[in-house]
Enzyme design. Structure first.
Site, PDB file in Angstrom:
ATOM      1  N   SER A 201       0.850  -1.198   0.000  1.00  0.00           N
ATOM      2  CA  SER A 201       0.000   0.000   0.000  1.00  0.00           C
ATOM      3  C   SER A 201       0.883   1.245   0.000  1.00  0.00           C
ATOM      4  O   SER A 201       1.884   1.292   0.724  1.00  0.00           O
ATOM      5  CB  SER A 201      -0.875  -0.029   1.247  1.00  0.00           C
ATOM      6  OG  SER A 201      -1.608   1.168   1.351  1.00  0.00           O
ATOM      7  N   CYS A 336      -6.761   0.498  12.269  1.00  0.00           N
ATOM      8  CA  CYS A 336      -7.718  -0.167  11.385  1.00  0.00           C
ATOM      9  C   CYS A 336      -8.841  -0.778  12.197  1.00  0.00           C
ATOM     10  O   CYS A 336      -9.857  -1.173  11.648  1.00  0.00           O
ATOM     11  CB  CYS A 336      -7.048  -1.269  10.584  1.00  0.00           C
ATOM     12  SG  CYS A 336      -5.683  -0.642   9.641  1.00  0.00           S
TER      13      CYS A 336
HETATM   14  N1  PLP Z   1      -2.751  -4.950   5.577  1.00  0.00           N
HETATM   15  C1  PLP Z   1      -2.158  -4.430   6.664  1.00  0.00           C
HETATM   16  C2  PLP Z   1      -1.213  -5.266   7.455  1.00  0.00           C
HETATM   17  C3  PLP Z   1      -2.417  -3.116   7.044  1.00  0.00           C
HETATM   18  O1  PLP Z   1      -1.831  -2.595   8.123  1.00  0.00           O
HETATM   19  C4  PLP Z   1      -3.329  -2.351   6.270  1.00  0.00           C
HETATM   20  C5  PLP Z   1      -3.692  -0.979   6.672  1.00  0.00           C
HETATM   21  O2  PLP Z   1      -3.523  -0.585   7.802  1.00  0.00           O
HETATM   22  C6  PLP Z   1      -3.902  -2.949   5.130  1.00  0.00           C
HETATM   23  C7  PLP Z   1      -3.598  -4.244   4.821  1.00  0.00           C
HETATM   24  C8  PLP Z   1      -4.860  -2.191   4.247  1.00  0.00           C
HETATM   25  O3  PLP Z   1      -4.179  -1.248   3.439  1.00  0.00           O
HETATM   26  P1  PLP Z   1      -5.013  -0.042   2.769  1.00  0.00           P
HETATM   27  O4  PLP Z   1      -5.275   0.938   3.844  1.00  0.00           O
HETATM   28  O5  PLP Z   1      -4.103   0.509   1.698  1.00  0.00           O
HETATM   29  O6  PLP Z   1      -6.232  -0.633   2.203  1.00  0.00           O
END
Ligand code: PLP
Length: 394
Positions: A201, A336
């Site tokens: 990302s 998140c």
């Molecule tokens: N995977 C992990 C380990 C993350 O920490 C995050 C976001 O915090 C994501 C996936 C999702 O990424 P995005 O925000 O670009 O959708």
């Protein structure tokens, strides 16, 4: 008030150079890469050059980079697209209990479609046992998804060894790695590590939000999840986000150009913070008060930028806002998870006692932080924690 931003695992500040590059693409080099005229060719060149930059960092082929709208989309495309493409070989997948919702929810969707998912446990440091992965792989296992770096406690999984063991047991099993927190902080070479699919990302590496990519080994077949104009070999239709792509590649290039210096700086800040916590703990224990707990590993085998800190007797949300009053931004557990009322999966999975689930904050650093940020945050904790504890029974 000075701003001290310590929530870099939630998102990072876009590098000003990256933002400026994006502005130029949006306002000057704004063609559609599919157009046949000069403006289109110019845009297509930006996309190709960016793809090349990212491929070079991972030491993979340019054609193995698929641009997506975020880490979440990359994870979805890898897991769901991989499972749909392999469903004739089997319907079994493996993952861990501490994955990001982008992985866990994709797995849940597949379960609703008749797939079977094995969720592996982790140890007290959040690490998956490679032998347990190997044991779980079966003849009908089509995909294993294990994150590179955990977003809540910074555990760095032994993905290279896991990759080796998966391939030894079943060469047809795909290995997907969510490297959203690891890319930019670790050297990752998918081809050498037995990784078939790798999600990244942009906004975690000082690039723009709403931009990501998926590395897909040329040997792997995926089913596309988005239908449309057939861009990116039909795997990800939709006009490419040229400015986002250019920004992401530039941010990645800036981080990896001085990789050793950048990571050493961030780890130095983490170590300085951990030393402050140790000193504070000595003061607390000398007064008969409960010390703070740093969750997971903290050495060179942990992520350089993530610290998970449990403050017994203080609610994370209250501490977060008390720090915010001083201009210091951290997150409670994992950012998140702020949309999700239930307790953190990772903190449960590492066996943190239940009363502490709600007492844990995450501090996450970037190369834009300074020693002063660390000293001021430590001083703020020294002031705030005893004060808040006076109002909490524990
Ligand atoms: N995977 C992990 C380990 C993350 O920490 C995050 C976001 O915090 C994501 C996936 C999702 O990424 P995005 O925000 O670009 O959708």
């Amino acid at each position: 008030m000075r701003e001290i931003y310590l929530d870099n695992s939630a998102t990072t500040q876009c590098f000003p150079e990256v933002a400026e590059r994006m502005r130029r693409v949006l306002t000057e080099e704004y063609g559609n890469p599919s157009s046949m005229h000069h403006k289109g060719v110019e845009a297509e060149k930006i996309v190709s050059a960016s793809r090349h930059t990212l491929a070079q960092i991972l030491k993979v082929k340019d054609s193995e980079i698929i641009f997506t709208s975020c880490g979440t989309e990359s994870d979805n495309l890898a897991i769901i697209g991989g499972a749909l493409a392999s469903c004739r070989r089997g319907k079994h997948l493996i993952t861990t209990r501490i994955e990001h919702p982008a992985v866990l929810e994709s797995m849940k969707y597949l379960e609703s479609q008749g797939y079977e998912v094995t969720y592996l446990p982790v140890d007290k440091d959040g690490l998956v046992e490679p032998a347990a992965v190997e044991e779980a792989v079966r003849g009908d296992t089509i995909l294993v998804s294990i994150m590179h770096t955990n977003n809540e406690i910074g555990a760095v999984e032994p993905v290279a060894e896991i990759g080796r063991r998966i391939k030894a047991k079943n060469p047809n099993t795909l290995f997907h790695v969510d490297a959203v927190q690891g890319f930019g902080k670790a050297r990752i070479y998918p081809a050498k590590m037995g990784i078939d699919l790798l999600a990244v990302s942009a906004h975690k590496i000082h690039g723009p939000k709403g931009m990501g990519f998926l590395y897909k080994s040329q040997k792997v077949r995926l089913v596309n999840l988005i239908y449309g104009g057939g861009q990116q070999n039909g795997l990800r239709s939709g006009t490419e986000n040229v400015a986002g792509i250019a920004g992401m590649a530039m941010a990645a290039d800036m981080l990896y150009r001085d990789f050793d210096g950048e990571t050493a700086k961030i780890r130095g800040l983490k170590n300085a913070f951990l030393e402050e916590v140790e000193r504070f703990n000595e003061e607390l224990t000398s007064k008969g008060e409960e010390p703070l707990i740093v969750n997971g590993r903290t050495g060179d085998d942990s992520a350089p930028h993530i610290i998970s800190l449990t403050v017994p007797g203080v609610r994370a949300e209250v501490l977060l806002h008390a720090l915010e009053d001083k201009g210091i931004y951290v997150s409670s557990g994992s950012a998140c998870s702020s949309n999700r009322p239930h307790p953190s999966q990772t903190l449960q999975a590492i066996g943190l006692p239940r009363p502490y689930w709600d007492n844990t904050i995450r501090i996450s650093l970037s190369g834009l932080n300074t020693k002063e940020d660390i000293a001021e945050t430590a001083a703020a904790l020294r002031e705030i924690v005893p004060f808040l504890r006076r109002y909490t029974r524990h």
